[in-house]
Write an enzyme that holds these catalytic residues in place. Structure first.
Site, PDB file in Angstrom:
ATOM      1  N   HIS A 162       4.651   2.152  -3.751  1.00 37.43           N
ATOM      2  CA  HIS A 162       3.967   2.053  -5.053  1.00 37.43           C
ATOM      3  C   HIS A 162       4.810   2.637  -6.195  1.00 37.43           C
ATOM      4  O   HIS A 162       4.386   2.590  -7.353  1.00 37.43           O
ATOM      5  CB  HIS A 162       2.618   2.780  -5.014  1.00 37.43           C
ATOM      6  CG  HIS A 162       1.638   2.192  -4.040  1.00 37.43           C
ATOM      7  ND1 HIS A 162       1.263   0.861  -4.077  1.00 37.43           N
ATOM      8  CD2 HIS A 162       0.964   2.740  -2.986  1.00 37.43           C
ATOM      9  CE1 HIS A 162       0.392   0.630  -3.091  1.00 37.43           C
ATOM     10  NE2 HIS A 162       0.193   1.747  -2.417  1.00 37.43           N
ATOM     11  N   ASP A 197       2.068  -3.203   4.677  1.00 37.69           N
ATOM     12  CA  ASP A 197       1.084  -2.163   4.379  1.00 37.69           C
ATOM     13  C   ASP A 197      -0.229  -2.816   3.904  1.00 37.69           C
ATOM     14  O   ASP A 197      -0.223  -3.922   3.380  1.00 37.69           O
ATOM     15  CB  ASP A 197       1.652  -1.255   3.276  1.00 37.69           C
ATOM     16  CG  ASP A 197       0.828  -0.011   3.020  1.00 37.69           C
ATOM     17  OD1 ASP A 197       1.181   1.044   3.574  1.00 37.69           O
ATOM     18  OD2 ASP A 197      -0.166  -0.089   2.271  1.00 37.69           O
ATOM     19  N   HIS A 199      -1.830  -2.081   1.365  1.00 35.76           N
ATOM     20  CA  HIS A 199      -1.819  -2.203  -0.094  1.00 35.76           C
ATOM     21  C   HIS A 199      -0.613  -3.020  -0.569  1.00 35.76           C
ATOM     22  O   HIS A 199       0.449  -2.995   0.053  1.00 35.76           O
ATOM     23  CB  HIS A 199      -1.731  -0.810  -0.739  1.00 35.76           C
ATOM     24  CG  HIS A 199      -2.844   0.112  -0.335  1.00 35.76           C
ATOM     25  ND1 HIS A 199      -2.744   0.945   0.756  1.00 35.76           N
ATOM     26  CD2 HIS A 199      -4.057   0.324  -0.870  1.00 35.76           C
ATOM     27  CE1 HIS A 199      -3.881   1.644   0.870  1.00 35.76           C
ATOM     28  NE2 HIS A 199      -4.684   1.292  -0.095  1.00 35.76           N
ATOM     29  N   ASP A 286      -1.996   1.288   7.595  1.00 32.45           N
ATOM     30  CA  ASP A 286      -3.326   1.587   7.061  1.00 32.45           C
ATOM     31  C   ASP A 286      -4.281   0.394   7.070  1.00 32.45           C
ATOM     32  O   ASP A 286      -5.414   0.506   6.605  1.00 32.45           O
ATOM     33  CB  ASP A 286      -3.257   2.216   5.657  1.00 32.45           C
ATOM     34  CG  ASP A 286      -2.201   1.603   4.761  1.00 32.45           C
ATOM     35  OD1 ASP A 286      -1.576   0.603   5.155  1.00 32.45           O
ATOM     36  OD2 ASP A 286      -2.000   2.120   3.649  1.00 32.45           O
TER      37      ASP A 286
END
Ligand SMILES: [Zn+2]
Length: 344
Positions: A162, A197, A199, A286
């Site tokens: 990120h 991931d 996200h 995740d």
């Protein structure tokens, strides 16, 4: 497989972050590394430490993916913040230049708002050294690949995907996957970063958005309903020279292993059309059903299937740890991925 972890990563250990308006204990702490290490242990994989953390070549490579003012901010803000009357132990923004902003401030409160995109990136006294150790771990894994290892793994925390050129976000400060790709680019002319991931890898996307030499692709929970909210749509395809070199595959919240693996096939096909010479996998775990960030419903054995599929890329590959938060399954999920990767 050669695997890396530097114990100095523990120096970044913020106790809390802010979510839904509540100051709560942070899931991104040293216990993650401990659980991931246990998972690797269980399948007989051993970690080595990079020889050094700080080095001129690490600084030089970081300066190719992050702005000088952002790197300076990460290194110096905590001591400047602590000189403010009544300042907390953790640097935490309370103002942001929403919608842009034209003036870069000198004041640490203004700089915190400029660079810390959300409230999940608190900076403590020793954070910078831990953040740098995480980046050095990714660098060591990429260098080992260039040194002749076919696949390498970097246990990096804090994670990185990120973190954009000028911005921290979502527990991430320095973009470890982008750094690994930067090292690989010194030898290979075309490098891909494939992000699995939960996200969207918005920082990685932003770093390479206008470049045609590094392809970026991400499958992730639909940002209409999920972090990072403002990036990750299928219509974001790169710009300028990089047009066509960014692929996003948002999936509905709650997607299971079947949907994930189907999307992975599509993403791999798009990546192979780019004809990369080396690949970085941004390896988040995740998407598991019990992960506290709760976005998808993969089972542990689905990570075996993901590992198996990625091992068949037939490319020199650096695996960089991204998300995956403490549950009783976290170590097992990494072990499952590694079993699949070794068996594929
Ligand atoms: Zn994540």
């Amino acid at each position: 497989m050669k695997l890396f972890y530097h114990p100095d990563q523990e120096r970044h250990a913020p106790a809390t972050f802010l979510v839904r308006g509540q100051q709560t204990s942070s899931p991104e702490g040293p216990v993650r590394a401990e659980l991931l290490r246990q998972g690797l242990d269980a399948v007989g994989l051993r970690l080595s430490a990079p020889e050094e953390v700080d080095s001129p070549r690490l600084r030089e490579r970081l300066a190719r993916i992050h702005t000088p003012r952002y790197l300076d901010f990460l290194e110096t803000v905590h001591s400047r913040w602590r000189e403010l009357p009544g300042a907390s132990d953790l640097v935490m923004p309370n103002i942001h230049p929403c919608g842009g902003g034209h003036h870069y401030p000198r004041h640490p409160v203004g700089q915190a708002g400029w660079h810390l995109h959300d409230m999940a990136c608190p900076i403590a006294a020793d954070s910078f050294n831990g953040i740098l150790a995480s980046a050095a771990t990714a660098q060591a894994a990429a260098e080992a690949l260039l040194g002749g290892h076919g696949t390498t793994y970097a246990l990096c925390r804090p994670p990185g995907h990120h973190a954009g050129p000028d911005r921290a976000g979502g527990f991430c400060f320095l973009n470890n996957s982008a750094l690994a790709a930067t090292v690989l680019r010194e030898h290979f002319s075309r490098v891909a970063i494939l992000d699995v991931d939960l996200h969207h890898g918005n920082g990685t996307q932003d770093i390479f958005y206008s470049r045609s030499d590094v392809w970026t692709g991400s499958l992730h929970a639909d940002p209409s309903e999920f972090y990072p909210f403002f990036w990750g749509g299928a219509n974001e395809e790169g710009m300028g020279d990089g047009l066509g070199c960014n692929v996003n595959l948002p999936l509905p919240l709650g997607s299971d292993g079947g949907a994930f693996l189907e999307a992975l096939e599509v993403l791999i096909a798009r990546m192979e059309a780019f004809r990369p010479e080396a690949v970085v996998i941004a390896l988040g775990l995740d998407a598991h059903r019990d992960d506290p960030l709760a976005g998808m419903t993969l089972e542990t054995e689905d990570f075996t299937a993901v590992g198996k599929r990625l091992s068949r890329l037939g490319q020199p590959t650096v695996l960089v740890q991204e998300g995956g938060y403490p549950t009783e399954h976290l170590g097992g999920n990494l072990a499952a991925f590694m079993k699949g990767f070794a068996g594929g």
